[in-house]
Design an enzyme around this catalytic site. Structure first.
Site, PDB file in Angstrom:
ATOM      1  N   TYR A  14       0.807  -1.284   0.196  1.00 39.46           N
ATOM      2  CA  TYR A  14       0.044   0.006  -0.116  1.00 39.46           C
ATOM      3  C   TYR A  14       0.808   1.323  -0.079  1.00 39.46           C
ATOM      4  O   TYR A  14       0.428   2.237   0.800  1.00 39.46           O
ATOM      5  CB  TYR A  14      -1.004   0.142   1.576  1.00 39.46           C
ATOM      6  CG  TYR A  14      -1.871  -1.249   1.237  1.00 39.46           C
ATOM      7  CD1 TYR A  14      -2.772  -1.404  -0.037  1.00 39.46           C
ATOM      8  CD2 TYR A  14      -1.792  -2.383   2.052  1.00 39.46           C
ATOM      9  CE1 TYR A  14      -3.455  -2.522   0.074  1.00 39.46           C
ATOM     10  CE2 TYR A  14      -2.555  -3.312   1.904  1.00 39.46           C
ATOM     11  CZ  TYR A  14      -3.306  -3.352   0.805  1.00 39.46           C
ATOM     12  OH  TYR A  14      -4.069  -4.773   0.738  1.00 39.46           O
ATOM     13  N   TYR A 141     -13.124  -7.989   5.203  1.00 36.96           N
ATOM     14  CA  TYR A 141     -11.910  -8.017   4.693  1.00 36.96           C
ATOM     15  C   TYR A 141     -11.484  -9.564   4.625  1.00 36.96           C
ATOM     16  O   TYR A 141     -11.561 -10.172   5.622  1.00 36.96           O
ATOM     17  CB  TYR A 141     -10.701  -7.360   5.259  1.00 36.96           C
ATOM     18  CG  TYR A 141      -9.424  -7.576   4.633  1.00 36.96           C
ATOM     19  CD1 TYR A 141      -9.058  -7.223   3.332  1.00 36.96           C
ATOM     20  CD2 TYR A 141      -8.631  -8.352   5.165  1.00 36.96           C
ATOM     21  CE1 TYR A 141      -8.053  -7.399   2.728  1.00 36.96           C
ATOM     22  CE2 TYR A 141      -7.355  -8.792   4.654  1.00 36.96           C
ATOM     23  CZ  TYR A 141      -7.030  -8.174   3.436  1.00 36.96           C
ATOM     24  OH  TYR A 141      -5.798  -8.500   2.615  1.00 36.96           O
TER      25      TYR A 141
END
Ligand SMILES: *Cc1c(COP(=O)(O)O)cnc(C)c1O
Length: 426
Positions: A14, A141
């Site tokens: 990320y 998630y």
């Protein structure tokens, strides 16, 4: 350390390759501490993404790894077996609920989720039904591989970007009643109506019990989970629980499903399984599901990773389970929960804080605007802690061995960050 090389050639999660956020070089970790090359000693508030529950450099886990590597590091699991796998699976079967009797060992959490979805599909296939849909929750998630991503929150996992590649599954509203709040039965309405409408096409429901982790750190009411189990039974749909983040004591129960007194049909475990030493996952299921899958046309379950049941990982995982069996985690997570209960409500008063919440060894401070990652990260390092927020969520999931003084240090570092406007966007 060659940080220039790192910046130019190594992908970190990320962050961009064009202008990557800074990384802090680690030279050692021990107990609750991470030591940086620059000489700083950081109190760890992350357990390296839920995994290092017993702390770093643990003597018992080190011995298990050393002993196993002297025998053999790995052999293929097709046609061969070994004591590390057998010892571990015995422990997993005895720790989890009675109905779960068959264990599939794989490489990572995401693969455990893939395995669970494939098991559910093959289960229905073997029963002569084609069921191509999964029902899951918004804000969930389940990992970064394709099938796992397809049941992860569509906004967080950028389904728009992968349109045409990802199968379309069904998303119900996530529960609004928090763990410590009164239960509102309306929370189940959307889930119920979607299950009612689509149950003939739904192979399984998959969700994270009690805590939705990386999708928003939401801690919800156990009645929701109880209701989900009842509805799955009513409509004859399998229930997959993804306990990759919550398993092994993190929520104050050994498994989060125990908060609701229910049993899953398929259970995914990972992260803390090896005490944070290496990657390994386990997918457990009942004899009914396993025997149905294998009684079908395929005659077996169609999955077999190269590093299946890696003996080094299994040996360390067994040692980690033995540490859990001493039951210290119970008192330790209670103590951490008490610290959060004592310290977090004060932060809720701060104008920058939207909500604080906690359960077991998990503490969350949700702020009103997103963090400036680079600046807040630097602030935490200067304060001598390792906390890695995302978006509006500053959260802690420290190793179970953390003492009250460590939790105080983590919470203090968050409190001082709240008073520094530069730590936040706008
Ligand atoms: C981390 C996580 C996964 C994915 O595990 P990996 O080991 O990162 O592939 C899946 N489900 C949940 C709930 C997780 O927290």
């Amino acid at each position: 350390m060659d940080l220039d090389f790192d910046r130019q050639h190594i992908w970190h999660p990320y962050t961009s390759t064009l202008n990557p956020l800074p990384c802090y070089p680690v030279i050692r970790a021990d107990g609750v501490h991470i030591y940086l090359e620059s000489g700083e000693e950081l109190v760890d508030g992350m357990s390296s993404w839920w995994a290092a529950v017993h702390g770093y450099n643990h003597p018992a886990l080190n011995i298990a790894a050393h002993q196993q590597v002297e025998h053999f590091a790995h052999v293929m699991f097709g046609g061969l077996t070994h004591a590390p796998a057998i010892d571990l699976c015995k422990k997993l079967i005895s720790m989890t609920c009675d109905s779960l009797q068959h264990v599939f060992l794989a490489d990572s959490g995401s693969v455990a989720v893939e395995v669970s979805l494939k098991m559910a599909m093959q289960y229905w296939h073997a029963r002569g039904e084609k069921r191509a849909k999964f029902l899951t929750l918004r804000d969930g998630y389940h990992g970064d591989t394709f099938a796992a991503m397809s049941v992860t929150d569509p906004d967080n996992s950028m389904h728009s970007l992968y349109k045409g590649f990802l199968p379309q599954h069904i998303f119900a509203n996530s529960p609004q009643s928090g763990f410590w709040q009164p239960w509102d039965p309306k929370d189940l309405d959307d889930f119920h109506s979607k299950l009612k409408q689509h149950h003939h096409d739904i192979a399984a429901v998959i969700l994270e019990p009690i805590i939705q982790g990386a999708g928003g750190m939401r801690i919800y009411h156990p009645e929701f989970l109880r209701g989900v189990r009842e509805l799955c039974d009513k409509y004859g749909v399998l229930l997959i629980l993804d306990e990759i983040a919550t398993g092994f004591g993190r929520t104050g129960k050994l498994f989060a499903y125990q908060h609701a007194n229910i049993e899953p049909d398929i259970l995914c475990l990972g992260k803390a399984l090896t005490g944070g030493y290496m990657t390994l996952s386990a997918t457990l299921t009942s004899s009914h599901v396993a025997n149905t899958v294998c009684g079908g046309q395929a005659g077996c379950f169609m999955h077999g990773p190269t590093y299946m049941a890696n003996p080094l990982a299994c040996a360390v995982a067994t040692a980690s389970m033995e540490l859990l069996e001493t039951n210290q985690w119970q008192q330790q997570t209670q103590q951490i929960e008490q610290c959060f209960a004592d310290l977090l409500p004060q932060l809720a008063e701060h104008p920058r804080v939207n909500e604080v919440r906690w359960l077991g060894a998990i503490g969350v401070v949700e702020v009103t605007s997103a963090v400036n990652m680079e600046i807040i990260q630097q602030h935490f390092v200067e304060q001598g802690v390792w906390i890695r927020p995302f978006g509006k969520l500053i959260y802690m999931m420290p190793p179970y061995i953390s003492q009250p003084k460590h939790i105080e240090k983590l919470v203090n570092a968050i409190e001082t960050a709240l008073n520094k406007p530069e730590c936040f966007v706008a």
